[in-house]
Scaffold this motif. Structure first.
Motif, PDB file in Angstrom:
ATOM      1  N   UNK A 291       7.810  -6.744   7.566  1.00  0.00           N
ATOM      2  CA  UNK A 291       8.295  -6.265   6.562  1.00  0.00           C
ATOM      3  C   UNK A 291       9.076  -5.075   6.769  1.00  0.00           C
ATOM      4  N   UNK A 292       9.172  -4.724   7.467  1.00  0.00           N
ATOM      5  CA  UNK A 292       9.516  -3.452   8.288  1.00  0.00           C
ATOM      6  C   UNK A 292      11.058  -3.145   7.295  1.00  0.00           C
ATOM      7  N   UNK A 293      11.233  -1.792   7.206  1.00  0.00           N
ATOM      8  CA  UNK A 293      13.160  -1.759   7.712  1.00  0.00           C
ATOM      9  C   UNK A 293      13.325  -0.926   8.527  1.00  0.00           C
ATOM     10  N   UNK A 294      14.610  -1.580   8.868  1.00  0.00           N
ATOM     11  CA  UNK A 294      15.312  -1.297  10.031  1.00  0.00           C
ATOM     12  C   UNK A 294      16.604  -1.060   9.827  1.00  0.00           C
ATOM     13  N   UNK A 295      17.459   0.001  10.919  1.00  0.00           N
ATOM     14  CA  UNK A 295      18.630   0.465  11.028  1.00  0.00           C
ATOM     15  C   UNK A 295      19.279   0.185  12.211  1.00  0.00           C
ATOM     16  N   UNK A 296      19.885  -0.219  12.171  1.00  0.00           N
ATOM     17  CA  UNK A 296      20.779  -0.791  13.607  1.00  0.00           C
ATOM     18  C   UNK A 296      19.275  -0.956  14.450  1.00  0.00           C
ATOM     19  N   UNK A 297      18.967  -1.330  14.949  1.00  0.00           N
ATOM     20  CA  UNK A 297      17.451  -1.818  15.237  1.00  0.00           C
ATOM     21  C   UNK A 297      16.749  -1.152  15.353  1.00  0.00           C
TER      22      UNK A 297
ATOM     23  N   UNK B 122      11.938   7.911  18.327  1.00  0.00           N
ATOM     24  CA  UNK B 122      12.062   7.188  17.453  1.00  0.00           C
ATOM     25  C   UNK B 122      13.622   7.685  16.491  1.00  0.00           C
ATOM     26  N   UNK B 123      14.884   7.072  16.528  1.00  0.00           N
ATOM     27  CA  UNK B 123      15.513   7.556  15.800  1.00  0.00           C
ATOM     28  C   UNK B 123      16.153   7.490  14.732  1.00  0.00           C
ATOM     29  N   UNK B 124      16.395   8.848  13.861  1.00  0.00           N
ATOM     30  CA  UNK B 124      16.365   8.604  12.188  1.00  0.00           C
ATOM     31  C   UNK B 124      17.622   7.651  11.949  1.00  0.00           C
TER      32      UNK B 124
ATOM     33  N   UNK C 257      -0.031   2.096  -2.127  1.00  0.00           N
ATOM     34  CA  UNK C 257       0.555   1.809  -0.934  1.00  0.00           C
ATOM     35  C   UNK C 257       1.757   2.809  -0.363  1.00  0.00           C
ATOM     36  N   UNK C 258       1.370   3.166   0.184  1.00  0.00           N
ATOM     37  CA  UNK C 258       1.786   4.730   1.884  1.00  0.00           C
ATOM     38  C   UNK C 258       3.126   3.684   2.354  1.00  0.00           C
ATOM     39  N   UNK C 259       4.139   5.140   2.087  1.00  0.00           N
ATOM     40  CA  UNK C 259       4.605   4.308   3.208  1.00  0.00           C
ATOM     41  C   UNK C 259       5.939   6.015   3.286  1.00  0.00           C
ATOM     42  N   UNK C 260       6.686   5.529   4.842  1.00  0.00           N
ATOM     43  CA  UNK C 260       7.436   6.873   5.055  1.00  0.00           C
ATOM     44  C   UNK C 260       8.578   6.410   5.598  1.00  0.00           C
ATOM     45  N   UNK C 261       9.896   7.378   5.648  1.00  0.00           N
ATOM     46  CA  UNK C 261      11.296   6.878   5.585  1.00  0.00           C
ATOM     47  C   UNK C 261      11.495   7.761   6.549  1.00  0.00           C
ATOM     48  N   UNK C 262      11.856   7.340   7.674  1.00  0.00           N
ATOM     49  CA  UNK C 262      12.589   8.518   8.748  1.00  0.00           C
ATOM     50  C   UNK C 262      13.752   8.926   8.556  1.00  0.00           C
ATOM     51  N   UNK C 263      13.867  10.257   8.393  1.00  0.00           N
ATOM     52  CA  UNK C 263      15.380  10.226   7.923  1.00  0.00           C
ATOM     53  C   UNK C 263      16.182  11.187   9.636  1.00  0.00           C
ATOM     54  N   UNK C 264      15.589  11.695  10.322  1.00  0.00           N
ATOM     55  CA  UNK C 264      16.154  12.545  11.685  1.00  0.00           C
ATOM     56  C   UNK C 264      14.865  13.216  12.835  1.00  0.00           C
TER      57      UNK C 264
ATOM     58  N   UNK D 100      13.241   1.165  13.504  1.00  0.00           N
ATOM     59  CA  UNK D 100      12.365   0.780  12.388  1.00  0.00           C
ATOM     60  C   UNK D 100      12.319   2.182  12.303  1.00  0.00           C
ATOM     61  N   UNK D 101      12.511   2.197  10.313  1.00  0.00           N
ATOM     62  CA  UNK D 101      13.225   3.783   9.678  1.00  0.00           C
ATOM     63  C   UNK D 101      11.936   3.580   8.095  1.00  0.00           C
ATOM     64  N   UNK D 102      11.459   2.894   7.986  1.00  0.00           N
ATOM     65  CA  UNK D 102      10.339   2.854   7.334  1.00  0.00           C
ATOM     66  C   UNK D 102       8.998   1.540   6.998  1.00  0.00           C
ATOM     67  N   UNK D 103       8.090   2.434   7.039  1.00  0.00           N
ATOM     68  CA  UNK D 103       7.238   1.113   6.796  1.00  0.00           C
ATOM     69  C   UNK D 103       6.073   1.547   6.358  1.00  0.00           C
ATOM     70  N   UNK D 104       5.285   0.716   5.663  1.00  0.00           N
ATOM     71  CA  UNK D 104       3.969   1.216   4.606  1.00  0.00           C
ATOM     72  C   UNK D 104       3.009   0.218   4.826  1.00  0.00           C
ATOM     73  N   UNK D 105       1.750   1.193   4.163  1.00  0.00           N
ATOM     74  CA  UNK D 105       0.551   0.479   4.168  1.00  0.00           C
ATOM     75  C   UNK D 105       0.262   0.554   3.051  1.00  0.00           C
ATOM     76  N   UNK D 106      -1.550  -0.323   2.628  1.00  0.00           N
ATOM     77  CA  UNK D 106      -2.218  -0.326   1.386  1.00  0.00           C
ATOM     78  C   UNK D 106      -3.380   0.102   2.272  1.00  0.00           C
ATOM     79  N   UNK D 107      -4.297  -0.215   0.741  1.00  0.00           N
ATOM     80  CA  UNK D 107      -5.813   0.444   0.261  1.00  0.00           C
ATOM     81  C   UNK D 107      -6.001  -0.238  -1.308  1.00  0.00           C
TER      82      UNK D 107
END
Length: 234
Positions: A128-134, A166-168, A151-158, A136-143
């Protein structure tokens, strides 16, 4: 982190649903709830960076050039009955909005595990991760708590100099200028509108209630600012 736990409590006690986007004022590592606080010898690059521990699980996140979100939903909402579906429900609107900005992001579609699980979340792979050009640019976790879910998530920009492998999302030369502009605020607003529509709830912009603010302040003092919480062994 304290605010996000206060919002989870609001979901559990008052059946309130909330979505929060935020950024960090300095490079910081957030540890997953069940994660051991690894020694600095593991990677000298991170030496001296502040660390906090999240309420949600998963691997450590290096918060630097990224957008963080937290989403809290009460037990009464249908999506709380199927936690895995919540990842899809939040991630799909992100895909749709990024596509309108010519950023073609997709679900990974397959999971993978290394022999030794990487310390950082972006070194791990879930379908369920999101990938851009192969990448990972977004992953999430729950409690979950009393049926409510945060649910927390982080969108990697740069790319961060602390994690250069880890490319942004905005690494391409022509897109870096977007990171310096009002683009990120507009993006968070567009994400929020799309997610509100996906979960079939109206979007209302508001500050923390007095009760939430007071609870967050107490949690910060008694839990999240304590070394015993951040460094505890799990």
């Amino acid at each position: 982190m304290a605010v996000d736990e206060a919002l989870l409590e609001s979901a559990a006690e008052n059946e309130l649903c909330s979505l929060r986007w935020y950024r960090w004022d300095q490079p910081t590592i957030s540890l997953g709830y069940f994660q051991k606080n690894e020694t600095e010898e593991q990677n000298q690059t991170w030496k001296g960076l502040p660390r906090v521990r999240r309420l949600s699980g998963g691997g450590a996140i290096l918060h630097h050039h990224e957008l963080t979100y937290s989403f809290a939903i009460p037990a009464s909402h249908p999506l709380s009955q199927f936690p895995p579906d919540l990842y899809l429900t939040i991630h799909q609107p992100v895909i749709d909005i990024l596509a309108t900005h010519d950023l073609q992001v997709a679900f990974r579609g397959v999971s993978f595990k290394a022999e030794s699980e990487p310390f950082l979340c972006f070194g791990r792979g879930d379908e369920r991760d999101l990938v851009y050009q192969g990448n990972k640019i977004l992953g999430s976790a729950q409690r979950r708590r009393r049926g409510a879910i945060v649910q927390h998530g982080s969108l990697l920009l740069l790319t961060s100099e602390y994690a250069p492998h880890f490319p942004g999302l905005l690494n391409q030369y022509e897109q870096i200028s977007l990171y310096q502009s009002q683009f990120l605020s507009r993006l968070a607003e567009e994400f929020s509108q799309a997610i509100a529509q996906a979960i079939q709830l109206p979007l209302e912009s508001q500050k923390l209630t007095d009760e939430e603010f007071e609870q967050a302040r107490q949690l910060e003092k008694e839990k999240y600012s304590r070394e015993s919480w951040t460094s505890r062994k799990t």
